[in-house]
Design a protein around this motif. Structure first.
Motif, PDB file in Angstrom:
ATOM      1  N   GLU A 124      36.480 -26.266   3.758  1.00  0.00           N
ATOM      2  CA  GLU A 124      35.874 -24.936   3.625  1.00  0.00           C
ATOM      3  C   GLU A 124      36.745 -23.972   2.840  1.00  0.00           C
ATOM      4  O   GLU A 124      36.368 -22.817   2.650  1.00  0.00           O
ATOM      5  N   GLY A 125      37.929 -24.403   2.415  1.00  0.00           N
ATOM      6  CA  GLY A 125      38.773 -23.538   1.611  1.00  0.00           C
ATOM      7  C   GLY A 125      39.863 -22.878   2.421  1.00  0.00           C
ATOM      8  O   GLY A 125      40.585 -23.528   3.173  1.00  0.00           O
ATOM      9  N   ALA A 126      39.980 -21.570   2.298  1.00  0.00           N
ATOM     10  CA  ALA A 126      41.029 -20.834   2.998  1.00  0.00           C
ATOM     11  C   ALA A 126      40.563 -19.408   3.241  1.00  0.00           C
ATOM     12  O   ALA A 126      39.718 -18.863   2.520  1.00  0.00           O
ATOM     13  N   TYR A 127      41.161 -18.799   4.274  1.00  0.00           N
ATOM     14  CA  TYR A 127      40.827 -17.429   4.670  1.00  0.00           C
ATOM     15  C   TYR A 127      42.132 -16.679   4.868  1.00  0.00           C
ATOM     16  O   TYR A 127      43.071 -17.204   5.477  1.00  0.00           O
ATOM     17  N   ALA A 128      42.220 -15.457   4.346  1.00  0.00           N
ATOM     18  CA  ALA A 128      43.459 -14.693   4.440  1.00  0.00           C
ATOM     19  C   ALA A 128      43.163 -13.259   4.849  1.00  0.00           C
ATOM     20  O   ALA A 128      42.111 -12.701   4.517  1.00  0.00           O
ATOM     21  N   VAL A 129      44.120 -12.684   5.558  1.00  0.00           N
ATOM     22  CA  VAL A 129      44.019 -11.291   5.983  1.00  0.00           C
ATOM     23  C   VAL A 129      45.324 -10.586   5.633  1.00  0.00           C
ATOM     24  O   VAL A 129      46.415 -11.093   5.927  1.00  0.00           O
ATOM     25  N   ASP A 130      45.209  -9.433   4.997  1.00  0.00           N
ATOM     26  CA  ASP A 130      46.354  -8.579   4.702  1.00  0.00           C
ATOM     27  C   ASP A 130      46.525  -7.630   5.879  1.00  0.00           C
ATOM     28  O   ASP A 130      45.718  -6.720   6.082  1.00  0.00           O
ATOM     29  N   GLY A 131      47.571  -7.845   6.657  1.00  0.00           N
ATOM     30  CA  GLY A 131      47.781  -7.036   7.845  1.00  0.00           C
ATOM     31  C   GLY A 131      48.104  -5.587   7.539  1.00  0.00           C
ATOM     32  O   GLY A 131      47.927  -4.717   8.392  1.00  0.00           O
ATOM     33  N   ARG A 132      48.560  -5.298   6.327  1.00  0.00           N
ATOM     34  CA  ARG A 132      48.908  -3.920   5.973  1.00  0.00           C
ATOM     35  C   ARG A 132      47.663  -3.085   5.702  1.00  0.00           C
ATOM     36  O   ARG A 132      47.606  -1.904   6.039  1.00  0.00           O
ATOM     37  N   THR A 133      46.686  -3.698   5.044  1.00  0.00           N
ATOM     38  CA  THR A 133      45.483  -2.963   4.653  1.00  0.00           C
ATOM     39  C   THR A 133      44.245  -3.340   5.456  1.00  0.00           C
ATOM     40  O   THR A 133      43.254  -2.620   5.428  1.00  0.00           O
ATOM     41  N   PRO A 149      36.106 -20.651  -1.149  1.00  0.00           N
ATOM     42  CA  PRO A 149      35.735 -22.022  -0.790  1.00  0.00           C
ATOM     43  C   PRO A 149      36.583 -23.051  -1.515  1.00  0.00           C
ATOM     44  O   PRO A 149      37.184 -22.761  -2.547  1.00  0.00           O
ATOM     45  N   ALA A 150      36.637 -24.234  -0.951  1.00  0.00           N
ATOM     46  CA  ALA A 150      37.387 -25.319  -1.582  1.00  0.00           C
ATOM     47  C   ALA A 150      36.626 -25.849  -2.793  1.00  0.00           C
ATOM     48  O   ALA A 150      35.400 -25.723  -2.884  1.00  0.00           O
ATOM     49  N   VAL A 176      50.727 -23.961  -0.770  1.00  0.00           N
ATOM     50  CA  VAL A 176      51.713 -22.908  -0.517  1.00  0.00           C
ATOM     51  C   VAL A 176      52.360 -22.457  -1.822  1.00  0.00           C
ATOM     52  O   VAL A 176      52.530 -21.259  -2.069  1.00  0.00           O
ATOM     53  N   ALA A 177      52.726 -23.424  -2.684  1.00  0.00           N
ATOM     54  CA  ALA A 177      53.350 -23.080  -3.957  1.00  0.00           C
ATOM     55  C   ALA A 177      52.433 -22.204  -4.806  1.00  0.00           C
ATOM     56  O   ALA A 177      52.880 -21.237  -5.440  1.00  0.00           O
ATOM     57  N   GLY A 178      51.148 -22.533  -4.835  1.00  0.00           N
ATOM     58  CA  GLY A 178      50.193 -21.724  -5.588  1.00  0.00           C
ATOM     59  C   GLY A 178      50.065 -20.322  -5.025  1.00  0.00           C
ATOM     60  O   GLY A 178      49.983 -19.338  -5.779  1.00  0.00           O
ATOM     61  N   PHE A 179      50.066 -20.212  -3.695  1.00  0.00           N
ATOM     62  CA  PHE A 179      49.943 -18.885  -3.074  1.00  0.00           C
ATOM     63  C   PHE A 179      51.200 -18.060  -3.306  1.00  0.00           C
ATOM     64  O   PHE A 179      51.126 -16.852  -3.562  1.00  0.00           O
ATOM     65  N   LEU A 185      44.321 -16.910  -3.294  1.00  0.00           N
ATOM     66  CA  LEU A 185      43.685 -17.999  -2.546  1.00  0.00           C
ATOM     67  C   LEU A 185      43.001 -18.982  -3.485  1.00  0.00           C
ATOM     68  O   LEU A 185      43.089 -20.210  -3.296  1.00  0.00           O
ATOM     69  N   ALA A 186      42.301 -18.460  -4.483  1.00  0.00           N
ATOM     70  CA  ALA A 186      41.599 -19.327  -5.423  1.00  0.00           C
ATOM     71  C   ALA A 186      42.579 -20.213  -6.186  1.00  0.00           C
ATOM     72  O   ALA A 186      42.344 -21.417  -6.366  1.00  0.00           O
ATOM     73  N   PHE A 187      43.672 -19.626  -6.628  1.00  0.00           N
ATOM     74  CA  PHE A 187      44.667 -20.384  -7.380  1.00  0.00           C
ATOM     75  C   PHE A 187      45.331 -21.436  -6.501  1.00  0.00           C
ATOM     76  O   PHE A 187      45.518 -22.583  -6.924  1.00  0.00           O
ATOM     77  N   ALA A 188      45.684 -21.068  -5.276  1.00  0.00           N
ATOM     78  CA  ALA A 188      46.296 -22.028  -4.356  1.00  0.00           C
ATOM     79  C   ALA A 188      45.351 -23.182  -4.078  1.00  0.00           C
ATOM     80  O   ALA A 188      45.755 -24.355  -4.072  1.00  0.00           O
TER      81      ALA A 188
END
Length: 385
Positions: free
Chosen positions: A261-270, A277-278, A294-297, A311-314
């Motif tokens: 399903e890819g990856a999901y990220a949250v910016d805790g600051r904002t 999607p994958a 991880v290297a891509g991110f 996320l897309a690049f990673a």
């Protein structure tokens, strides 16, 4: 082993004279990986299985180091290397082949290289590893062979390999750590104190506690990147997206990988969140795909890209890696990324919205690219020029 990669520097516009020479620092255990692919099924007890493909390459922490270096980041690795042929091969492949800085690494006389045999089949892998803990550096190092050497004790303790150094990492923009429950690595706090952004992943908690407070180095992290199962167990949630939001209360960036399903990220600051999607690919060998992600991110974060672009690049780099076999061997460089982007836009029935997701690559990639698919030479120990 290095790919034919154009000289792309994703941080070129951000570099300043006072910046550290090192973009990313990491430490860990280097394995010699021997990878068998093209197995029709899992090996059966009492029988002999023949693989249609085979390769050898540095593995373990070398997977991540290679992925970072191929994306144009100045990478420094601190690791122990055996003084056997395997260790010499891994050192040369990383330093000469990939341009990784090994000035903080060491060769240990009398210590043999850890080895992993990986068998890939049905989109999965099975691994068998052997190794001993690297002996601690002696007080008076010497010089011999490929790199700094130490005097080893007569017998290294049998344990999970862990070089257990350094305490004083170089100044770097970022550092990557692997968190272990109940253990703190002093170098992590030192790196963070000197301005490095700490990116961390985590393995399966063998204690079964799944307690975030048992990860003391999490307090120093800029980003935490567990998979969905790990994230849900640590946060006592039943949804990986809810887990990401819970983790974002502990770290500035929470990134949860969702497999297909890819990856999901949250910016805790904002409070901003993003999901990408994958990319559907035919997976040959998943070895090292998490390290490549991880290297891509890390690359996208240091380049100050928007969260969704990171996320897309990673995800793209990880998807490209599973189409080749073998950990560090499969890590894509800019040639692979450019070839994919050139190829994917020529295919019929592509979703314009999906293509638009990767349009940010246009300004980064070379105007010409090698033909797709790309195939690398297989590094096999024993060949000489």
């Amino acid at each position: 082993m290095s790919t034919d990669t154009p000289g792309i520097d994703p941080l070129l516009a951000l570099r300043a004279p006072q910046d550290p020479a090192c973009d990313v620092f990491l430490t860990g255990t280097v394995f010699l990986d021997i990878i068998f692919t093209g197995l029709d099924s899992a090996p059966v007890r009492g029988t002999e299985s023949w693989a249609r493909g085979m390769g050898s390459s540095p593995g373990g922490v070398a997977n991540m180091a290679t992925a970072l270096a191929r994306l144009g980041l100045h990478t420094s690795l601190a690791a122990a290397f055996g003084d056997d042929h395997y260790g010499e091969y891994c050192w040369d492949a990383l330093e000469q082949g990939e341009g990784i800085d090994l000035s903080m690494s060491r060769t240990v006389p009398g210590w043999h290289s850890p080895v992993t045999v990986s068998m890939a089949y049905e989109g999965e892998r099975t691994m068998v590893s052997h190794g001993h803990e690297a002996p601690a550096p002696s007080a008076v190092p010497g010089q011999a062979g490929a790199g700094p050497t130490e005097t080893a004790p007569t017998a290294a303790p049998a344990a999970a390999p862990n070089p257990a150094f350094p305490q004083c990492p170089p100044r770097a923009r970022a550092a990557i750590a692997s968190l272990v429950p109940g253990r703190s690595e002093p170098w992590v706090a030192t790196a963070a104190r000197h301005g490095a952004l700490i990116f961390a992943d985590v393995g399966w908690d063998e204690t079964g506690r799944w307690d975030l407070d048992a990860l003391p180095d999490l307090a120093h992290c800029e980003a935490f990147l567990p998979n969905a199962e790990e994230a849900m167990r640590y946060t006592r949630t039943d949804c990986p997206r809810a887990a990401a939001h819970a983790l974002a209360e502990r770290v500035p960036l929470a990134v949860v990988t969702l497999g297909a399903e890819g990856a999901y990220a949250v910016d805790g600051r904002t409070g901003a969140a993003a999901q990408v999607p994958a990319i559907e690919v035919e997976a040959l060998d998943p070895t090292g795909a998490g390290d490549v992600f991880v290297a891509g991110f890390v690359t996208g974060t240091l380049a100050d890209w928007p969260l969704a672009d990171r996320l897309a690049f990673a995800g793209l780099t990880a998807a490209l890696s599973v189409q080749e076999f073998g950990g560090s061997l499969s890590a894509p460089g800019w040639s692979e990324i450019a070839a994919w982007w050139q190829r994917i836009r020529t295919l019929d029935d592509q979703d314009p919205t999906a293509l638009e997701r990767y349009a940010f690559l246009e300004e980064l990639l070379p105007t010409t690219a090698r033909a797709w698919p790309l195939r690398r030479a297989v590094p096999t120990i024993g060949f000489r020029q």
